[in-house]
Design a protein around this motif. Structure first.
Motif, PDB file in Angstrom:
ATOM      1  N   ASN A   1      -3.737   1.399   3.880  1.00  0.00           N
ATOM      2  CA  ASN A   1      -3.523  -0.111   4.705  1.00  0.00           C
ATOM      3  C   ASN A   1      -4.661  -0.326   5.393  1.00  0.00           C
ATOM      4  OD1 ASN A   1      -2.045  -2.409   5.555  1.00  0.00           O
ATOM      5  ND2 ASN A   1      -1.282  -1.121   7.368  1.00  0.00           N
TER       6      ASN A   1
ATOM      7  N   LYS B   1      -3.829  -6.872   6.842  1.00  0.00           N
ATOM      8  CA  LYS B   1      -2.572  -5.571   6.818  1.00  0.00           C
ATOM      9  C   LYS B   1      -1.670  -6.137   5.514  1.00  0.00           C
ATOM     10  CE  LYS B   1      -2.443  -4.817  11.722  1.00  0.00           C
ATOM     11  NZ  LYS B   1      -1.481  -4.831  12.985  1.00  0.00           N
ATOM     12  N   ALA B   2      -1.174  -4.844   5.206  1.00  0.00           N
ATOM     13  CA  ALA B   2      -0.319  -4.990   3.703  1.00  0.00           C
ATOM     14  C   ALA B   2       0.951  -5.536   4.357  1.00  0.00           C
ATOM     15  CB  ALA B   2      -0.056  -3.556   3.336  1.00  0.00           C
TER      16      ALA B   2
ATOM     17  N   THR C   1       0.758  -0.997  -0.011  1.00  0.00           N
ATOM     18  CA  THR C   1       0.020  -0.010  -0.036  1.00  0.00           C
ATOM     19  C   THR C   1       0.867   1.232   0.202  1.00  0.00           C
ATOM     20  OG1 THR C   1      -0.056   0.266   2.364  1.00  0.00           O
ATOM     21  CG2 THR C   1      -1.825  -1.183   1.353  1.00  0.00           C
TER      22      THR C   1
ATOM     23  N   ILE D   1       4.442  -1.110   3.384  1.00  0.00           N
ATOM     24  CA  ILE D   1       3.806   0.169   2.813  1.00  0.00           C
ATOM     25  C   ILE D   1       4.983   0.997   2.410  1.00  0.00           C
ATOM     26  CG2 ILE D   1       2.865   2.218   3.960  1.00  0.00           C
ATOM     27  CD1 ILE D   1       1.680   0.676   6.095  1.00  0.00           C
TER      28      ILE D   1
END
Length: 276
Positions: free
Chosen positions: A98, A105-106, A92, A109
């Motif tokens: 996110n 959850k990514a 993300t 990031i």
């Protein structure tokens, strides 16, 4: 290991679903790829990859910017489900994007890199008006009609420069209708798509930067304007809160309260410097 990076489809193909599918298939089969990295900016691009993933043995890394469709709509739920359940890895571009994937959850990031734009003293305007700048594609989620309505309530000292590619002709026609309706033709300028040099010039000529978008994954143009020392007014949406501390390094505003934004602009010391 073969990696193919499928990020952009030309605008002429955006409604050609079969063409997009065949485009992806041709590249995946030809290159015998093991990993596909795709920008999930549109379900139109994500769906062909989902179908192809079932028949070809590749891993899918999805770059997620923001969910498509109205909040809590079926389209948005399907979009979220596809990203979460069919991606092998998710990247993300902000904490906000996110959080959209909760409870997932990514894996990573990565904030977008800043495009360095030089502050040039040569950028001098002959106009005595206070120049408001918007930078971004002419599409509905950018909420540009808000800026047209803002021009209606601001006085003639202000002009608006809309700098970006016209990606939605229907929306652009709606904007021109509003411009005529509010009789602000002489105070609103569309530059169309510009080069990096022309964009730098527009930034350097601006007195105020306003970004009223209602849906963003990050909002890099706010940072570009802040980097150049331009007062930034941005819509109070998720990713903008990661960028701007209200009343400290910029201003956040409610897109449903145009008069409040007008008053904040009028009280800004920049306006006083143009008086008299």
């Amino acid at each position: 290991l073969r990696i193919t990076n499928i990020f952009k489809i030309t605008s002429s193909r955006k409604n050609d679903y079969i063409g997009i599918f065949n485009f992806f298939k041709k590249n995946i089969v030809k290159d015998k790829v093991n990993i596909v990295v795709i920008d999930a900016a549109s379900i139109i691009y994500l769906l062909p990859i989902i179908i192809l993933k079932k028949y070809y043995n590749f891993k899918l890394i999805t770059l997620h910017m923001h969910l498509q469709g109205k909040e809590n709509s079926l389209k948005q739920d399907l979009f979220k489900w596809a990203i979460i359940n069919l991606s092998n890895k998710i990247i993300t571009i902000s904490e906000y994007s996110n959080r959209e994937l909760f409870p997932k959850k990514a894996d990573l990031i990565i904030y977008p890199p800043l495009r360095i734009i030089e502050k040039k003293p040569i950028a001098v305007s002959n106009s005595k008006k206070i120049s408001i700048l918007f930078v971004g594609s002419i599409i509905r989620r950018k909420n540009i009609q808000f800026l047209i309505e803002l021009m209606d309530v601001l006085d003639d000292r202000f002009e608006l420069v809309i700098c970006g590619n016209i990606s939605d002709d229907v929306y652009y026609n709606e904007l021109t209708f509003l411009i005529n309706k509010y009789n602000v033709e002489g105070r609103v300028i569309f530059t169309g798509k510009v080069s990096d040099e022309e964009l730098a010039m527009q930034y350097n000529l601006a007195d105020i930067f306003i970004f009223p978008s209602i849906l963003e994954g990050f909002g890099m143009v706010n940072i570009e304007a802040m980097y150049l020392g331009i007062p930034v007014f941005a819509s109070d949406v998720g990713p903008h809160r990661e960028i701007i501390d209200d009343n400290i390094d910029g201003f956040l505003f409610d897109v449903n309260n145009i008069i409040l934004l007008k008053n904040r602009i009028i009280s800004w010391k920049l306006v006083k410097s143009h008086e008299g």
